[in-house]
Scaffold this active site. Structure first.
Site, PDB file in Angstrom:
ATOM      1  N   GLU A   1       0.836  -1.132   0.151  1.00 57.87           N
ATOM      2  CA  GLU A   1       0.047   0.038  -0.155  1.00 57.87           C
ATOM      3  C   GLU A   1       0.886   1.240   0.175  1.00 57.87           C
ATOM      4  O   GLU A   1       0.465   2.046  -0.630  1.00 57.87           O
ATOM      5  CB  GLU A   1      -1.078  -0.103   1.222  1.00 57.87           C
ATOM      6  CG  GLU A   1      -1.871  -1.118   1.230  1.00 57.87           C
ATOM      7  CD  GLU A   1      -2.961  -0.850   2.489  1.00 57.87           C
ATOM      8  OE1 GLU A   1      -4.124  -0.450   2.397  1.00 57.87           O
ATOM      9  OE2 GLU A   1      -2.355  -1.335   3.526  1.00 57.87           O
TER      10      GLU A   1
ATOM     11  N   TYR B   1     -14.067  26.610  -1.124  1.00 52.00           N
ATOM     12  CA  TYR B   1     -14.117  25.148  -1.160  1.00 52.00           C
ATOM     13  C   TYR B   1     -12.950  24.567  -1.777  1.00 52.00           C
ATOM     14  O   TYR B   1     -12.348  23.578  -1.734  1.00 52.00           O
ATOM     15  CB  TYR B   1     -15.491  24.685  -1.601  1.00 52.00           C
ATOM     16  CG  TYR B   1     -16.192  25.135  -2.888  1.00 52.00           C
ATOM     17  CD1 TYR B   1     -15.851  25.043  -4.039  1.00 52.00           C
ATOM     18  CD2 TYR B   1     -17.250  26.168  -2.356  1.00 52.00           C
ATOM     19  CE1 TYR B   1     -16.508  25.527  -5.105  1.00 52.00           C
ATOM     20  CE2 TYR B   1     -17.986  26.641  -3.578  1.00 52.00           C
ATOM     21  CZ  TYR B   1     -17.491  26.418  -4.797  1.00 52.00           C
ATOM     22  OH  TYR B   1     -18.185  27.004  -5.893  1.00 52.00           O
TER      23      TYR B   1
ATOM     24  N   ILE C   1      -6.216   5.346   7.870  1.00 52.28           N
ATOM     25  CA  ILE C   1      -6.933   6.265   7.192  1.00 52.28           C
ATOM     26  C   ILE C   1      -7.679   7.042   8.674  1.00 52.28           C
ATOM     27  O   ILE C   1      -8.180   8.315   8.350  1.00 52.28           O
ATOM     28  CB  ILE C   1      -8.142   5.840   6.336  1.00 52.28           C
ATOM     29  CG1 ILE C   1      -8.952   4.703   6.834  1.00 52.28           C
ATOM     30  CG2 ILE C   1      -7.135   5.272   5.212  1.00 52.28           C
ATOM     31  CD1 ILE C   1     -10.139   4.322   5.887  1.00 52.28           C
ATOM     32  N   GLU C   2      -7.759   6.708   9.657  1.00 53.53           N
ATOM     33  CA  GLU C   2      -8.173   7.391  10.803  1.00 53.53           C
ATOM     34  C   GLU C   2      -7.022   8.422  11.041  1.00 53.53           C
ATOM     35  O   GLU C   2      -7.666   9.672  11.347  1.00 53.53           O
ATOM     36  CB  GLU C   2      -8.281   6.555  12.255  1.00 53.53           C
ATOM     37  CG  GLU C   2      -9.548   5.518  12.136  1.00 53.53           C
ATOM     38  CD  GLU C   2      -8.925   4.341  11.274  1.00 53.53           C
ATOM     39  OE1 GLU C   2      -8.078   4.307  10.711  1.00 53.53           O
ATOM     40  OE2 GLU C   2      -9.555   3.087  11.927  1.00 53.53           O
TER      41      GLU C   2
ATOM     42  N   LYS D   1     -11.794   4.490   1.564  1.00 51.43           N
ATOM     43  CA  LYS D   1     -10.711   3.640   0.777  1.00 51.43           C
ATOM     44  C   LYS D   1     -11.328   2.587   0.134  1.00 51.43           C
ATOM     45  O   LYS D   1     -11.317   1.219   0.541  1.00 51.43           O
ATOM     46  CB  LYS D   1      -9.881   3.154   2.274  1.00 51.43           C
ATOM     47  CG  LYS D   1      -8.514   2.489   1.553  1.00 51.43           C
ATOM     48  CD  LYS D   1      -7.717   2.072   2.885  1.00 51.43           C
ATOM     49  CE  LYS D   1      -6.430   1.505   2.334  1.00 51.43           C
ATOM     50  NZ  LYS D   1      -5.578   1.138   3.787  1.00 51.43           N
TER      51      LYS D   1
END
Length: 125
Positions: free
Chosen positions: A22, A54, A73-74, A100
């Site tokens: 990854e 934005y 990913i936290e 993900k």
């Protein structure tokens, strides 16, 4: 009053995950952001400087996802949320969802996502 700005489906590429492949090969990540703020002055005056741009918000998320590799990913979601709160003082709160879609799960699945929400502490006089 709390208005909202939603930025959904921001497609980015990063190298996050606990497995070596990854971090080596990378994969797509999808980011959704919801921002709470009062943009009534911006709307009344039609003035971008009185709200959150934005496009700049998207760049905050991109800088984290496309930045240094993280295991979780936290961590990515938290860093995006905290960066947005730091960069945009007009925000009351922000919620960040990091998807993900190609997570290494040996089962059929539709999505994996985590959500981080950060808000300012109320100041009492």
């Amino acid at each position: 009053m709390a208005d909202r700005i939603h930025l959904t489906g921001l497609e980015l590429y990063g190298y996050h995950g606990v497995f070596a492949e990854e971090k080596r090969e990378g994969q797509p990540f999808i980011v959704d952001l919801t921002c709470w703020l009062d943009y009534s002055a911006a709307a009344a005056e039609d003035d971008l400087t009185k709200t959150v741009n934005y496009a700049e918000l998207a760049e905050v998320a991109a800088a984290v996802v496309e930045g240094p590799a993280r295991d979780l990913i936290e961590t990515v979601a938290t860093e995006i949320a905290e960066s947005a709160m730091a960069q945009f003082p007009e925000l009351f709160a922000v919620e960040v969802t990091v998807h993900k879609p190609q997570a290494p799960i040996p089962r059929t699945f539709a999505d994996v996502a985590v959500v981080a929400r950060r808000s300012r502490k109320a100041v009492r006089s």
